[in-house]
Design an enzyme around this catalytic site. Sequence first.
Site, PDB file in Angstrom:
ATOM      1  CB  SER A 139      -4.004  -0.328   0.700  1.00  0.00           C
ATOM      2  OG  SER A 139      -3.270  -0.965  -0.326  1.00  0.00           O
ATOM      3  CE1 TYR A 152      -5.580  -5.448   2.416  1.00  0.00           C
ATOM      4  CE2 TYR A 152      -4.837  -4.526   0.328  1.00  0.00           C
ATOM      5  CZ  TYR A 152      -4.753  -4.599   1.703  1.00  0.00           C
ATOM      6  OH  TYR A 152      -3.850  -3.803   2.387  1.00  0.00           O
TER       7      TYR A 152
END
Length: 243
Positions: A139, A152
């Site tokens: 990501s 995350y």
Amino acid sequence: MENIKNKVIIITGASSGIGAAAAKKLASLGAKAVLSARREEKLKELTQDLGDNAMYVVADVSKRADLDNLIAKTIEKFGQVDVLWNNAGIMPISFLEEGRVEEWDATIDINIKGVLYGINAVLPHMLKRKYGHIITTASTGALQTVPGASVYCGTKYAVKAIMDSLRKEVVKDIRVTTIYPGRTDSELFETIQSEKIKEAFKDNFDNTPALEGEAIADAVIYAIGQPATVNVNDIVVRPLGEG
Ligand code: NDP
């Protein structure tokens, strides 16, 4: 595309979003696509539309044995694994002060351990063949942190480190690609349960530009489609307007 046709490509997290878009594209290019996730109904529906060159295997990436089974079932049906794309992930972000420990644990189990289990399950097969390609969806949260997304982002920073190290370990024989998507339309944001986050990011969630899953699929297809001696290491894809 010559280098995609007949390749046996496993995609985890293929029941929705980026993974589902990629499975459709890869199957249309003649790959043998193996779709994996936990929701069997979704996998069944998607696979039915893709014809004989696709199959699905239900697997929870946080369970080591499920990854072994995924690799074994793929080899049983198609004889080999050419590409493993570790794409499954969750993003139940929250502020650290909230102490949502169960969500932290699940995020670590799926986003980090799931990647490790996938790599370890497929490596013996690929090393024996001296051939293969391991891809993981990180990501842009692996490159910069966002308040509220510490766990995350932490998992995605870990994914980056794992993939960078893996490349050094297997560099002679196996291609290793990490894809870093920016915001992409998918079900990922539905994994957010924290009301504080929903409130704090309401405007961002509603107004930030997003990519379609197909844009990420295309970037990964570029990497897979290169000649066997070309190792595309890292790809960052953001929607225009995201800095
Ligand atoms: P989705 O929520 O649409 O897809 C996530 C996929 O992961 C689903 O197929 C889900 O299927 C699967 N999954 C979740 N938990 C597990 C598990 N324990 N075992 C197996 N499969 C699991 O979101 P995206 O398509 O956006 O997400 C794909 C990847 O892209 C993730 O790694 C995410 O972190 C990453 N990413 C996404 C961005 C975005 O903006 N959307 C930006 C950057 C990265 P099921 O529930 O059926 O198991």
